[in-house]
Design a protein around this motif. Structure first.
Motif, PDB file in Angstrom:
ATOM      1  N   ASP A  34      64.659  12.424  -8.567  1.00 39.13           N
ATOM      2  CA  ASP A  34      63.344  11.804  -8.648  1.00 39.13           C
ATOM      3  C   ASP A  34      62.380  12.387  -7.620  1.00 39.13           C
ATOM      4  OD1 ASP A  34      61.596   9.522  -9.683  1.00 39.13           O
ATOM      5  OD2 ASP A  34      61.547   9.221  -7.524  1.00 39.13           O
ATOM      6  N   LYS A  35      62.883  12.595  -6.409  1.00 36.45           N
ATOM      7  CA  LYS A  35      62.016  13.074  -5.339  1.00 36.45           C
ATOM      8  C   LYS A  35      61.456  14.460  -5.673  1.00 36.45           C
ATOM      9  CE  LYS A  35      61.851  12.140  -0.498  1.00 36.45           C
ATOM     10  NZ  LYS A  35      62.599  11.299   0.415  1.00 36.45           N
ATOM     11  N   THR A  81      58.964  14.261  -8.437  1.00 38.51           N
ATOM     12  CA  THR A  81      57.695  13.737  -7.941  1.00 38.51           C
ATOM     13  C   THR A  81      56.868  14.857  -7.307  1.00 38.51           C
ATOM     14  OG1 THR A  81      58.789  11.644  -7.524  1.00 38.51           O
ATOM     15  CG2 THR A  81      56.659  11.969  -6.493  1.00 38.51           C
ATOM     16  N   ARG A 118      55.532  17.157  -9.891  1.00 41.21           N
ATOM     17  CA  ARG A 118      54.396  16.600 -10.612  1.00 41.21           C
ATOM     18  C   ARG A 118      53.109  16.753  -9.831  1.00 41.21           C
ATOM     19  NH1 ARG A 118      57.867  12.179 -12.062  1.00 41.21           N
ATOM     20  NH2 ARG A 118      56.891  10.897 -10.466  1.00 41.21           N
ATOM     21  N   ARG A 119      53.184  16.456  -8.519  1.00 40.87           N
ATOM     22  CA  ARG A 119      51.911  16.484  -7.810  1.00 40.87           C
ATOM     23  C   ARG A 119      51.450  17.906  -7.498  1.00 40.87           C
ATOM     24  NH1 ARG A 119      54.247  13.364  -2.650  1.00 40.87           N
ATOM     25  NH2 ARG A 119      55.087  15.120  -1.508  1.00 40.87           N
ATOM     26  N   PHE A 134      47.635  15.615 -15.099  1.00 36.41           N
ATOM     27  CA  PHE A 134      47.707  14.640 -16.193  1.00 36.41           C
ATOM     28  C   PHE A 134      46.342  14.110 -16.572  1.00 36.41           C
ATOM     29  CE2 PHE A 134      51.880  14.180 -14.215  1.00 36.41           C
ATOM     30  CZ  PHE A 134      52.697  14.257 -15.320  1.00 36.41           C
ATOM     31  N   LEU A 137      42.599   6.182 -13.646  1.00 37.17           N
ATOM     32  CA  LEU A 137      42.094   6.217 -12.279  1.00 37.17           C
ATOM     33  C   LEU A 137      42.538   4.983 -11.498  1.00 37.17           C
ATOM     34  CD1 LEU A 137      38.458   7.345 -13.153  1.00 37.17           C
ATOM     35  CD2 LEU A 137      40.468   8.772 -12.697  1.00 37.17           C
ATOM     36  N   VAL A 138      42.705   5.189 -10.188  1.00 40.94           N
ATOM     37  CA  VAL A 138      43.029   4.059  -9.314  1.00 40.94           C
ATOM     38  C   VAL A 138      41.734   3.308  -9.051  1.00 40.94           C
ATOM     39  CG1 VAL A 138      43.935   3.388  -7.070  1.00 40.94           C
ATOM     40  CG2 VAL A 138      44.906   5.353  -8.275  1.00 40.94           C
ATOM     41  N   LEU A 147      39.736   3.344  -5.655  1.00 38.58           N
ATOM     42  CA  LEU A 147      39.294   4.592  -5.034  1.00 38.58           C
ATOM     43  C   LEU A 147      38.038   5.112  -5.733  1.00 38.58           C
ATOM     44  CD1 LEU A 147      42.715   6.449  -4.587  1.00 38.58           C
ATOM     45  CD2 LEU A 147      41.490   5.018  -2.958  1.00 38.58           C
ATOM     46  N   GLN A 201      37.794  10.416  -4.406  1.00 39.00           N
ATOM     47  CA  GLN A 201      39.139  10.127  -3.893  1.00 39.00           C
ATOM     48  C   GLN A 201      40.170  10.236  -5.001  1.00 39.00           C
ATOM     49  OE1 GLN A 201      38.214   6.293  -2.263  1.00 39.00           O
ATOM     50  NE2 GLN A 201      38.232   7.051  -0.149  1.00 39.00           N
ATOM     51  N   LEU A 235      43.335  12.818  -5.167  1.00 35.27           N
ATOM     52  CA  LEU A 235      44.567  12.054  -4.940  1.00 35.27           C
ATOM     53  C   LEU A 235      45.853  12.900  -4.893  1.00 35.27           C
ATOM     54  CD1 LEU A 235      45.450   9.193  -4.382  1.00 35.27           C
ATOM     55  CD2 LEU A 235      45.575   8.777  -6.824  1.00 35.27           C
ATOM     56  N   PRO A 236      46.107  13.776  -5.890  1.00 37.57           N
ATOM     57  CA  PRO A 236      47.356  14.538  -5.839  1.00 37.57           C
ATOM     58  C   PRO A 236      47.441  15.442  -4.598  1.00 37.57           C
ATOM     59  CG  PRO A 236      46.363  14.683  -8.007  1.00 37.57           C
ATOM     60  CD  PRO A 236      45.351  14.048  -7.103  1.00 37.57           C
ATOM     61  N   ALA A 281      45.949  14.853  -1.741  1.00 36.16           N
ATOM     62  CA  ALA A 281      46.170  13.967  -0.603  1.00 36.16           C
ATOM     63  C   ALA A 281      47.618  13.501  -0.560  1.00 36.16           C
ATOM     64  CB  ALA A 281      45.236  12.770  -0.677  1.00 36.16           C
ATOM     65  N   LEU A 282      48.179  13.218  -1.736  1.00 41.21           N
ATOM     66  CA  LEU A 282      49.572  12.760  -1.778  1.00 41.21           C
ATOM     67  C   LEU A 282      50.506  13.851  -1.277  1.00 41.21           C
ATOM     68  CD1 LEU A 282      49.751  10.802  -5.133  1.00 41.21           C
ATOM     69  CD2 LEU A 282      50.189   9.910  -2.847  1.00 41.21           C
ATOM     70  N   ARG A 327      40.586  15.959 -11.811  1.00 43.72           N
ATOM     71  CA  ARG A 327      41.772  15.758 -10.987  1.00 43.72           C
ATOM     72  C   ARG A 327      42.916  16.675 -11.450  1.00 43.72           C
ATOM     73  NH1 ARG A 327      44.040  10.189 -11.822  1.00 43.72           N
ATOM     74  NH2 ARG A 327      44.840  11.192 -13.694  1.00 43.72           N
TER      75      ARG A 327
END
Ligand SMILES: Nc1ncnc2c1ncn2[C@@H]1O[C@H](COP(=O)(O)OP(=O)(O)O)[C@@H](O)[C@H]1O
Ligand SMILES: [Mg+2]
Lengths: 831, 255
Positions: free
Chosen positions: B91-92, B95, B98-99, B104, B111-112, B115, B119, B123-124, B126-127, B169
């Protein structure tokens, strides 16, 4: 609609678990409190009743009256009385080998009325025989066959004082009485002849027990006894049952106050619980907006919607209350079972009074329903159209009750003013309601200051990247919800830190007070148990003792007359000034130090070789003995011989390590008393008083904190609950974040941070408020003793904050686990 | 012009494809309710091209996309992204993949809500704890017409603007592939056409590989290639499709 409510509870059982848990705890606490009271009464009845277990009637003295032997004879002659036991108590001194003590001598009852339980040996049969209780037997090393010296009297006793006393042989050991009036003192039992001989005129009759003859009813016999005693004086005749009840009632007068205090804590727990319940239902209603709107669309009326929410609350409240009551019964049964295994409390009995069960159930159900009323009203405000509108994910900003805010502000300001008045005039009765009002006011406008503070503190999480930033935003996403969650925790934390600050401040005040009250840390007075006066050897022994920094023998230099009574004057030897608490006192050849309030300018001190008039210098302590310098003592030539006989002997003055804690000081006292061969109570002084006082404060603080812990625990359940409901609400968002690259660890961290933010800020506000209330409270209660400076228990306050943060972390574990289990696609499924 | 074959010839070269699968299988449920969402799917998506996955509702399009994007795992078979075999990654690692390497655009809830548009776009990055290429950011946002909307929160944007933020994004990290699951499904035809042109332009002008799931023939006509699915299987494909040829191909599936 009952169907809908039932379906809700069944479908979303998990959402109600936390509310249920909160209610279970609060109801359990309340029920247990009521059971403590009832069980104490039952246990007391059990221990007191044991003494009358074979009697039918018990005669006791009325107000101002006293029982005597003539009355016992009259009772014995009354119709229907088969046998009488005129229990007689007298104080006796007993000695065995080098040990001596005081005890209570009781004469043995006739066989049929005897309630003693023999542990070993047998009961006395002859006049040179005694039985002792098991506690005393163990303490003094007595057993069947040991010989004892017995004498009437009380006061200090040493074994050598008893060398000419009459002897007796121990024939047996009996179980010590658990009657609270008798417990804790040595109990001796002998045949009436020996008991009477020892008692002389000093004995008294606590009761006359009677057994009723077969064939006579207790009521008839009671009437007969009453008429037999008519005119004999003020007496009360009761059946054994009535007697037990009467004595229990006498003992539980104070118990009621304890119950009231405990109930106050239970009420606080209920209040916190109500906040948690109300908050949960608000969230649940908010999450069901669409569903409720749909119900409205298909024709459900407002009342039906309201009722369905209330019925949910009723179901949850009832189930949780039943569990809470059962839990309380289980808990108490466990405690009683443990107590029954302890020798000192084996008489403990569990009582489950109907009113405790009823009150628990009623309070739990009513509280839950009341707490759900406002969310239920909110549910009715859902417009049918809401079902058709797209879901607005960011429901930022919600309508605040303007009325509530206004009322809260008024209460805060008015209550604060009253509290300030109480604090400045040192009047707790004014300060208490003021404090309570202002606190309620603050809670009502929590939504004014909690969200901004959470937002502010949330800035600290920014360096933690996206999870930190999102956590800070999410923590105040729904300000109303955040405020209510924080308020629940705020209550417990404020009360705990208030108690801590109050206790610390009180400690400070009393430390200062006691410093001035006593001349030295510890004074050892009177003779050793073997009758010898304290001497230099004793001083050296004390000085060597761990924790004692200095010790000096202060001898009698002469005597003087203060307030018309002869008082010994002591000599402060060279170098002994360092023992005094008040280092500013100076003693020279022309002065004598006198107690506070003596009101004399000069004082004539007489010794064996003459007398001297000295300038009196008043000290700050009422317990200060008149004190002269070594030079003056030299001139006086020691005390006059008749005074030396009067009993005033040298004292030992000790200075002890300031760092010692209360428990260590009490231990030091016991150890030192044993080493110096004196009684514990012969050691007194500022350090001892301080230790005793601090121990009381420590115990009280511990108990209060423990009681408030229930409220804090409930509030933490609330934090976990709110968080898990928010997590449910944000399923899609969590999935999106996971799809975009948020790891499960980051997701967990984000939720943990959110919980820590809310819990931490609540604890922070609570601590600040608690310190303020604690200080103002201490000023109100102790202001009469002088200036009360705030004294902060930093370590304890830091511990409270740390506990809140850790608890916040723990509260996030379950919701976070559930959120992390969600796979990114599950939440993204479009509907 | 229209070739319908049982298997994509590109499947043989997974290492050079933007994304590829080899005999991918996935089932949901068990017993009577068992659903074969994917049956032995072998497919390859070339780099720099805009491919549409089409098929009737329930044919397994979303499932295929989720497996391709590392959002979900298949029961058997292999998946490559940008030449990397992602089969069996933890999973890690998925993840991170993906980022860093996937973009996507979803149908909704893109969207969040807490934010701002900017932002959300960042996001990706920043993540991943990285910093964005500001020039590229400006280029992308102005190309998407978002330059003056960056400080707005999602609820202050129209549906089309929200989808454009999502596209920005997805493009910002210059991923190996951008996945879209019905990205225009919630938009009116004008806003939908805007978003689709943007996707097409990014493939043509920036060489961005794009895989889009759709059931709308008009949407599919913006793609270079259409892959057809039915009942969990690949049933054919069209190169350079237009709305009519797609409709025709779908009609043959009986959908
Ligand atoms: N989480 C799930 N659980 C059970 N069945 C599912 C799940 N997701 C999809 N399916 C089933 O798998 C099949 C393919 O679904 P999906 O890939 O979503 O189709 P499409 O996107 O083409 O409409 C459908 O029959 C659907 O019912
Ligand atoms: Mg789909």
């Amino acid at each position: 609609m009952l169907q809908v409510a039932l379906a809700q509870v069944r479908m979303h059982a998990r959402r109600f678990v936390a509310v249920g848990l909160a209610v279970v705890m609060a109801v359990g606490f309340l029920t247990a409190t009521l059971m403590v009271n009832a069980s104490t009464e039952a246990s007391l009845a059990n221990s007191i009743g044991a003494g009358f277990r074979n009697a039918d009637l018990v005669v006791t003295a009325g107000e101002d009256g006293e029982l005597d032997g003539a009355m016992a004879a009259a009772v014995a002659k009354a119709d229907g009385v088969a046998e009488v036991y005129a229990q007689r108590h007298s104080r006796v001194a007993f000695g065995s080998g080098t040990q001596a003590g005081f005890g209570l001598m009781q004469d043995l009852a006739p066989r049929s009325l005897d309630s003693l339980t023999v542990v070993s040996g047998r009961l006395p049969a002859g006049n040179g025989e005694v039985a002792v209780d098991d506690t005393t037997a163990a303490k003094y090393g007595l057993a069947a066959g040991t010989s004892l010296k017995l004498a009437a009297g009380s006061g200090t006793v040493a074994a050598r004082d008893l060398k000419d006393a009459a002897g007796a042989t121990v024939t047996g050991v009996v179980k010590a009485s658990k009657d609270p009036l008798l417990m804790g003192q040595p109990q001796l039992h002998a045949l009436p002849v020996l008991a009477a001989r020892l008692a002389g005129d000093s004995g008294y009759y606590p009761s006359i027990q009677a057994r009723v003859a077969d064939g006579t009813s207790v009521t008839e016999a009671k009437a007969a006894v009453e008429s037999a005693l008519d005119g004999a004086g003020s007496v009360v005749v009761r059946t054994a049952d009535e007697q037990t009840k009467a004595v229990v009632a006498m003992f539980t007068g104070g118990q009621d106050q304890l119950t009231i205090i405990l109930l106050a804590f239970a009420l606080i727990a209920l209040l916190v619980c109500a906040l948690v319940v109300s908050n949960t239902f608000s969230v649940l209603v908010a999450q069901r907006t669409r569903e409720l709107a749909l119900l409205r669309c298909i024709g459900a009326g407002r009342n039906q919607i309201r009722r369905s929410v209330i019925v949910e609350a009723l179901l949850v409240g009832t189930a949780a209350s039943i569990l809470g009551v059962l839990g309380a019964i289980g808990l108490m049964a466990g405690i009683i079972a443990v107590l029954q295994r302890q020798p000192d409390t084996e008489f403990a009995v569990l009582a489950v009074p109907g009113h405790a069960v009823a009150a628990g159930l009623l309070a739990g159900v009513v509280m839950t329903v009341l707490a759900a009323l406002s969310p239920a009203r909110a549910a009715t405000a859902v417009a049918p159209l809401a079902a058709l509108r797209p879901v607005d994910d960011a429901r930022l900003g919600n309508r605040r009750g303007k009325v509530r805010l206004a009322a809260g502000l008024v209460l805060t300001v008015a209550g604060g003013a009253i509290l300030a008045l109480g604090a400045t005039t040192a009047n707790l009765l004014i300060a208490l309601p003021g404090g309570a009002l202002s606190f309620v006011g603050l809670l009502m406008c929590a939504s004014l200051f909690v969200p901004p503070l959470v937002r502010g503190v949330g800035q600290l999480a920014r360096p933690l990247g996206v999870p930190g930033r999102l956590a800070a935003v999410n923590a105040v996403r729904n300000p109303g919800r955040t405020s209510a969650t924080a308020a629940a925790l705020l209550i417990g934390v404020t009360l705990v830190t208030m108690m801590m600050t109050g206790a610390q401040t009180a400690r400070q005040v009393f430390d200062t007070q006691l410093g001035a009250e006593y001349p030295v840390d510890i004074t050892v007075t009177d003779r050793a148990l073997d009758g010898r006066p304290l001497d230099q050897a004793a001083a050296r022994t004390a000085a060597r003792h761990e924790g004692v920094t200095a010790a000096g023998l202060v001898t009698v230099a002469g005597s003087t007359e203060i307030d018309g009574s002869q008082t010994p004057v002591y000599r402060l030897g060279p170098g002994q000034a360092q023992l005094l608490q008040d280092k500013s006192l100076v003693l020279d050849a022309g002065t004598v130090l006198v107690p506070q309030g003596s009101g004399v300018k000069t004082l004539a001190v007489a010794g064996a070789e003459g007398s001297k008039t000295l300038t009196a210098v008043e000290t700050g302590s009422r317990f200060f003995p008149p004190l002269v310098s070594a030079a003056v003592a030299e001139e006086l030539g020691g005390p006059a011989p008749e005074q030396a006989d009067a009993g005033a002997g040298p004292q030992l003055w000790l200075a002890v390590d300031r760092e010692l804690g209360a428990a260590e000081l009490m231990q030091l006292r016991t150890d030192l008393a044993a080493e110096l061969n004196v009684n514990d109570y012969q050691l007194s002084g500022a350090a001892i008083e301080r230790a005793a006082f601090n121990q009381i404060i420590d115990v009280m603080l511990l108990v209060v904190t423990g009681l408030l812990a229930v409220a804090v625990l409930i509030a933490l359940v609330g934090v976990a609950n709110t968080l898990s409901l928010s997590v449910l609400e944000r399923t899609r968002e969590s999935s999106l974040l996971r799809a975009l690259g948020l790891t499960t660890g980051q997701l967990r961290g984000m939720l943990a941070l959110e919980a820590v933010l809310v819990a931490g800020v609540a604890a922070l506000i609570g601590t600040v408020l608690g310190v303020l209330y604690g200080w103002l409270g201490a000023r109100s209660a102790l202001g009469v003793f002088g200036d009360v400076a705030p004294s902060l228990p930093w370590l304890q306050l830091a511990a409270v904050l740390a506990v809140a943060v850790v608890a916040g972390l723990l509260a996030s574990v379950l919701p976070a686990r559930r959120a992390a289990r969600l796979s990114p696609v599950e939440g993204l499924a479009t509907t | 012009m229209t070739t319908t074959s049982e298997q994509s010839p590109a499947a043989a070269r997974p290492a050079t494809a933007a994304a590829a699968t080899l005999s991918l299988n996935k089932t949901y449920g068990s017993g009577d309710t068992r659903v074969h969402a994917l049956r032995d799917v072998d497919v390859s998506f070339e780099q720099g091209r805009f491919t549409a996955i089409m098929g009737p509702s329930g044919s397994g399009k979303s499932t295929l996309m989720h497996c391709l994007a590392g959002l979900d795992t298949a029961d058997s078979g292999q998946v490559w992204i940008g030449g990397t075999d992602i089969t069996g990654l933890k999973d890690k690692q998925l993840t991170r993949l993906r980022r860093e390497r996937v973009g996507f655009v979803f149908q909704a809830f893109n969207l969040v809500p807490t934010l701002t548009a900017e932002q959300n776009i960042l996001l990706p990055v920043a993540l991943a704890g990285g910093t964005a290429d500001r020039d590229w950011f400006r280029q992308v946002t102005s190309a998407l017409g978002l330059a003056d909307r960056l400080r707005h929160r999602p609820h202050e944007l129209s549906g089309g603007q929200q989808q454009r933020v999502a596209v920005a994004r997805a493009l910002l990290t210059r991923p190996d592939v951008v996945f879209g699951d019905e990205p225009t499904g919630n938009l009116d035809s004008k806003a939908g056409a805007e978003v689709l042109s943007l996707l097409r332009r990014s493939a043509v002008e920036m060489g961005q590989s794009i895989i889009m799931v759709t059931h709308d023939p008009v949407a599919a006509s913006y793609a270079d290639r259409v892959v057809l699915m039915n009942d969990g299987e690949l049933v054919g494909e069209l190169d350079h499709p237009d709305a009519d040829s797609v409709l025709g191909a779908l009609a043959k599936l009986g959908a």
